[in-house]
Design an enzyme around this catalytic site. Structure first.
Site, PDB file in Angstrom:
ATOM      1  N   ASN A 196     -37.911  62.102 -27.847  1.00  0.00           N
ATOM      2  CA  ASN A 196     -37.541  63.572 -27.924  1.00  0.00           C
ATOM      3  C   ASN A 196     -38.575  64.634 -28.130  1.00  0.00           C
ATOM      4  OD1 ASN A 196     -34.013  63.916 -28.856  1.00  0.00           O
ATOM      5  ND2 ASN A 196     -34.907  62.620 -27.524  1.00  0.00           N
ATOM      6  N   PRO A 226     -32.958  64.201 -36.386  1.00  0.00           N
ATOM      7  CA  PRO A 226     -33.160  65.427 -35.445  1.00  0.00           C
ATOM      8  C   PRO A 226     -33.113  65.244 -34.172  1.00  0.00           C
ATOM      9  CG  PRO A 226     -35.068  64.898 -36.025  1.00  0.00           C
ATOM     10  CD  PRO A 226     -34.215  63.725 -36.893  1.00  0.00           C
ATOM     11  N   THR A 227     -32.853  63.997 -33.709  1.00  0.00           N
ATOM     12  CA  THR A 227     -33.068  63.870 -32.095  1.00  0.00           C
ATOM     13  C   THR A 227     -31.750  63.875 -31.401  1.00  0.00           C
ATOM     14  OG1 THR A 227     -32.474  61.403 -32.090  1.00  0.00           O
ATOM     15  CG2 THR A 227     -34.973  62.080 -32.531  1.00  0.00           C
ATOM     16  N   CYS A 228     -31.641  63.902 -30.036  1.00  0.00           N
ATOM     17  CA  CYS A 228     -30.424  64.076 -29.296  1.00  0.00           C
ATOM     18  C   CYS A 228     -29.884  62.815 -28.856  1.00  0.00           C
ATOM     19  CB  CYS A 228     -30.663  64.869 -27.910  1.00  0.00           C
ATOM     20  SG  CYS A 228     -31.339  66.518 -28.260  1.00  0.00           S
ATOM     21  N   ASP A 229     -29.830  61.925 -29.742  1.00  0.00           N
ATOM     22  CA  ASP A 229     -29.288  60.758 -29.613  1.00  0.00           C
ATOM     23  C   ASP A 229     -28.333  60.294 -30.602  1.00  0.00           C
ATOM     24  OD1 ASP A 229     -28.865  57.894 -29.590  1.00  0.00           O
ATOM     25  OD2 ASP A 229     -30.586  57.631 -28.326  1.00  0.00           O
TER      26      ASP A 229
END
Ligand SMILES: Cc1ncc(COP(=O)(O)O)c(C=O)c1O
Length: 388
Positions: free
Chosen positions: A378, A334-337
């Protein structure tokens, strides 16, 4: 999944407390695994590799069952002592230690240390002298390199020296007044080949002989971890590993089989744990009919599934739609990485009917998950663990 885990998750859901991913660990499975190790390698002491899962409940159970412990840091040593194990049941198995941490371990009563070079030997000798201890009461074993062939999570070059160097390292320990105790190796984690110990045991036997020629008599071989847990691929049972190791010990040491230690981590707790996670989004990157679906979960590489790095460990994933038609998917966290993708190179088949909000069960996640989770990347909290 065990009945206890299934019941626990049902009650949790009924109570509406199923927010966020959770790893549920069944202690009965850990108990069975310890018993299987003790039975399959009856003359070998079990040093549980605490790094795999340091939950206090796990440590207490294993301490009660008679296990010893392989630790990587002073913090792990303190956790094991708090769980009721005495210092002579603990090794400091990390080959990379600060001298002041060695001092703190010695102050806790730890007397068994791993080394893989002369500089580390000297740190231990200095720390023991500084603590006013009899240096000869401190035992060291030298770790040798293994290529990790056959392992899904090889430990390769970071730890250990080439076998040809180990005799010199142990002689150095002997000359410093330490007790040169033995040899260790790790054949690579999630090792699927029961014969993987043979080559390393051949090297260990050579080091024993060379040390004896120099008047140093080793007594212990630390066989490390590597015992697999069940993921998607079938793996041999622990008895097969016990048999193969005993054969290799007899082949290389004849009638003079040394004292032995194993350090199972994954094989002790992997199949005891299961993560319940949730589908956050299912989408495609284009309108093309054949475009692969992306399934985003509320857990990823930073939430505890770090061992999906290079897609090394492929966890079994169950859903309530199992048995229905599947299509290969990309699975991501789910993270923005952008590295937070679990399986992309080798697509993972998931039911077509799987949709947003569905729960998924990720099996075999009792080892190397909770402690790998980021603290707050995050803003996501670390993976919660519940031990039942
Ligand atoms: C020194 C040592 N012993 C044991 C283990 C546990 O290995 P496994 O989980 O494959 O049993 C490890 C894992 O990294 C290790 O570094």
């Amino acid at each position: 999944m065990t009945d206890r885990i299934r019941d626990f998750l049902r009650v949790r859901r009924d109570l509406g407390r199923d927010e966020g991913p959770v790893m549920v660990l069944d202690l009965d499975v850990v108990r069975d695994n310890y018993t299987a190790f003790a039975r399959s390698l009856p003359d070998t002491r079990v040093f549980y590799a605490v790094k795999a899962n340091p939950a206090p409940e796990v440590l207490r159970l294993l301490a009660e069952m008679g296990s010893c412990f392989d630790t990587a840091s002073v913090a792990e040593i303190e956790m094991v002592l708090a769980a009721g194990a005495t210092p002579e049941r603990i090794s400091f198995g990390n080959t990379i230690k600060k001298e002041r941490c060695i001092g703190r371990a010695l102050a806790h009563g730890i007397r068994l240390f791993a080394v893989d070079c002369e500089a580390e030997v000297e740190k231990i000798a200095r720390a023991a002298t500084a603590a006013g201890l009899e240096v000869g009461a401190v035992q060291v074993f030298c770790r040798i390199l293994c290529d990790g062939a056959g392992a899904d999570w090889p430990l390769s070059r970071k730890f250990g020296c080439v076998p040809e160097m180990a005799t010199d390292v142990l002689e150095h320990a002997h000359r410093q007044g330490l007790s040169a105790y033995g040899v260790s190796f790790h054949v690579g984690s999630q090792q699927g080949n029961t014969e993987a110990w043979d080559g390393a045991l051949a090297s260990a036997a050579t080091i024993f002989r060379e040390c004896a020629e120099r008047g140093i008599f080793l007594s212990m071989v630390n066989l490390g971890g590597g015992f697999p847990t069940q993921y998607l691929k079938a793996v041999p049972g622990v008895e097969s590993y016990g048999d193969a190791i005993f054969r290799a010990l007899t082949k290389h040491f004849g009638n003079r089989i040394p004292e032995t230690i194993i350090e199972p981590g994954r094989g002790m707790v992997g199949n005891a744990g299961m993560i319940e996670a949730e589908v956050v989004l299912v989408s495609k990157k284009s309108a093309d009919e054949d475009e692969v679906r992306w399934v985003y979960l509320d857990i990823g590489k930073f939430g505890g599934l770090a061992e999906t790095m290079d897609e090394a460990i492929r966890y079994p994933i169950r859903t309530r739609h199992d048995g229905e038609r599947t299509e290969p998917c990309v699975i991501a966290g789910p993270t923005c990485d952008s590295v937070d993708v679990l399986y992309e190179r080798q697509h993972y088949p998931l039911p077509v009917s799987l949709s947003i909000g569905d729960k998924v069960l990720i099996e075999g996640t009792g080892a190397y998950t909770t402690t790998y989770a980021a603290v707050a990347f995050n803003g996501f909290p670390p993976l919660q663990q519940i031990v039942i």
